[in-house]
Design a protein around this motif. Structure first.
Motif, PDB file in Angstrom:
ATOM      1  N   VAL A 107       0.910  -1.358   0.097  1.00 36.27           N
ATOM      2  CA  VAL A 107       0.017  -0.002  -0.043  1.00 36.27           C
ATOM      3  C   VAL A 107       0.947   1.261  -0.076  1.00 36.27           C
ATOM      4  O   VAL A 107       0.415   2.315  -0.457  1.00 36.27           O
ATOM      5  N   TYR A 108       2.096   1.181   0.298  1.00 33.33           N
ATOM      6  CA  TYR A 108       2.765   2.454   0.535  1.00 33.33           C
ATOM      7  C   TYR A 108       3.763   2.648  -0.990  1.00 33.33           C
ATOM      8  O   TYR A 108       4.072   3.768  -1.170  1.00 33.33           O
ATOM      9  N   GLY A 109       3.549   1.918  -1.741  1.00 31.37           N
ATOM     10  CA  GLY A 109       4.242   1.960  -3.053  1.00 31.37           C
ATOM     11  C   GLY A 109       5.808   2.162  -3.016  1.00 31.37           C
ATOM     12  O   GLY A 109       6.455   1.450  -2.225  1.00 31.37           O
ATOM     13  N   ASN A 110       6.287   2.809  -4.011  1.00 27.56           N
ATOM     14  CA  ASN A 110       7.729   2.881  -4.054  1.00 27.56           C
ATOM     15  C   ASN A 110       8.373   4.107  -3.144  1.00 27.56           C
ATOM     16  O   ASN A 110       8.012   5.120  -3.346  1.00 27.56           O
ATOM     17  N   HIS A 111       9.533   3.850  -2.552  1.00 24.52           N
ATOM     18  CA  HIS A 111      10.112   5.181  -1.734  1.00 24.52           C
ATOM     19  C   HIS A 111      11.607   4.928  -2.156  1.00 24.52           C
ATOM     20  O   HIS A 111      12.359   5.473  -1.317  1.00 24.52           O
ATOM     21  N   ASP A 112      12.110   4.268  -3.182  1.00 18.44           N
ATOM     22  CA  ASP A 112      13.429   4.454  -3.706  1.00 18.44           C
ATOM     23  C   ASP A 112      14.479   3.869  -2.515  1.00 18.44           C
ATOM     24  O   ASP A 112      15.508   4.583  -2.539  1.00 18.44           O
ATOM     25  N   GLY A 113      14.056   2.934  -1.872  1.00 25.35           N
ATOM     26  CA  GLY A 113      14.903   2.371  -0.743  1.00 25.35           C
ATOM     27  C   GLY A 113      14.954   2.947   0.517  1.00 25.35           C
ATOM     28  O   GLY A 113      15.474   2.746   1.498  1.00 25.35           O
ATOM     29  N   ALA A 114      13.847   4.111   0.796  1.00 26.37           N
ATOM     30  CA  ALA A 114      14.014   4.865   2.017  1.00 26.37           C
ATOM     31  C   ALA A 114      13.018   3.991   2.928  1.00 26.37           C
ATOM     32  O   ALA A 114      12.363   3.109   2.759  1.00 26.37           O
ATOM     33  N   TRP A 115      13.406   4.266   4.348  1.00 23.30           N
ATOM     34  CA  TRP A 115      12.459   3.833   5.239  1.00 23.30           C
ATOM     35  C   TRP A 115      11.197   4.237   5.450  1.00 23.30           C
ATOM     36  O   TRP A 115      10.899   5.346   4.997  1.00 23.30           O
ATOM     37  N   VAL A 116      10.048   3.187   5.758  1.00 28.83           N
ATOM     38  CA  VAL A 116       8.743   3.626   5.722  1.00 28.83           C
ATOM     39  C   VAL A 116       8.020   3.140   6.973  1.00 28.83           C
ATOM     40  O   VAL A 116       8.337   1.776   7.361  1.00 28.83           O
ATOM     41  N   ASP A 117       7.479   3.986   7.618  1.00 21.15           N
ATOM     42  CA  ASP A 117       6.566   3.383   8.856  1.00 21.15           C
ATOM     43  C   ASP A 117       5.175   3.648   8.601  1.00 21.15           C
ATOM     44  O   ASP A 117       4.790   4.154   7.659  1.00 21.15           O
ATOM     45  N   GLU A 118       4.346   3.308   9.426  1.00 25.11           N
ATOM     46  CA  GLU A 118       2.865   3.381   9.417  1.00 25.11           C
ATOM     47  C   GLU A 118       2.476   4.778   9.262  1.00 25.11           C
ATOM     48  O   GLU A 118       1.180   4.930   8.827  1.00 25.11           O
TER      49      GLU A 118
END
Length: 285
Positions: A107-118
């Protein structure tokens, strides 16, 4: 809660079965659905009360459920559980102690390798992710439903790992520069779900993944090392033979943070990275 807690599992798959193995020894009743009459006996043999994926059958047992787990994913027609028994769930929402919906980190899609939280925005890159975002919203819109959303990374576990492909010579080390994926062992999914049941916080969403986002080729190479066979040759992503679905996963590149399951639910992962997980699976081969 009644003296005997009852989990109704809609779409009783790999993750739900792992949770069941934790709950049954504690005195729970687990009711699980299947679309096939041929699988009823196999489900019953695991200690589950089996029912068919049928409107009348599900509505008949829903009043006794204290907890609800939804594993069935959405399709072009929307969420299958809501399409089948949505009205009955809405009518019983306030009577449930806990409801869990298994979603995906897609659901978050692409972030080019970056960290993703809720707290990250939901910007899915593909159709599957968009359907998940829509399904999450549908479940969240149900008044009084004690909903908890679990966004799962790539799932592996007993019978679902890289060893078979490596042994059969079908594995590839697909290399795309900078690409990483997050993963989670199915037993840790079950641990997170149980922790949430014990510490309900309706409206919460949780990323469910291990500590070590890693390039996919590293996982294949480590599986080969454990098996004592040569690692498959590296293949550039552009040249790799892959199904359209497999190729679509590479459109998303992100590192998923799992701090919330540790900080809020007190989870200590049994398999904090793929090496620990693969070593444990290898011992069962």
């Amino acid at each position: 809660m009644t003296d005997t807690p009852v989990l109704l599992s809609l779409g009783h798959g790999f993750s739900a079965r792992a949770l069941t193995r934790r709950l049954l020894p504690q005195g729970w009743e687990v009711i699980g659905t299947t679309r096939s009459t041929d699988k009823l006996d196999a489900l019953r043999d695991t200690g589950v009360t089996p029912i068919l994926w049928d409107k009348d059958a599900i509505e008949a047992v829903l009043p006794k459920a204290t907890h609800l787990l939804i594993s069935a994913g959405p399709n072009d027609d929307g969420d299958p559980s809501l399409a089948l028994v949505g009205d009955a769930i809405r009518a019983r929402a306030k009577n449930l102690d806990w409801c869990g919906y298994l979603s995906t980190t897609g659901v978050y899609g692409n972030h080019d390798g970056a960290w993703v939280d809720e707290t990250a925005g939901m910007t899915p890159t593909g159709k599957r992710g968009r359907l998940r975002v829509e399904a999450e919203a549908e479940w969240l819109a149900i008044p009084d439903l004690p909903l908890h959303i679990f966004r799962l990374a790539g799932i592996y576990g007993p019978g679902r790992g890289p060893f078979e492909k490596v042994r059969a010579g079908r594995a590839q080390q697909v290399v795309k520069k900078g690409q990483v994926f997050s993963r989670i062992h199915v037993d840790d999914i079950a641990q997170v779900l149980e922790a949430s049941i014990n510490r309900p916080n309706p409206g919460s969403a949780y990323n469910v993944c291990d500590d070590d986002p890693a390039p996919p080729q590293d996982v294949i190479a480590y599986a080969a090392e454990l098996l004592g066979v040569p690692a498959p040759p590296e293949v550039p992503f552009e040249e790799a033979e892959m199904t359209p679905m497999a190729r679509s996963f590479y459109a998303d590149n992100k590192r998923i943070s799992n701090d919330k399951i540790k900080d809020e639910l007190g989870v200590k992962l049994e398999y904090p990275d793929y090496r620990v997980g693969l070593r444990a699976l290898f011992k069962t081969l």
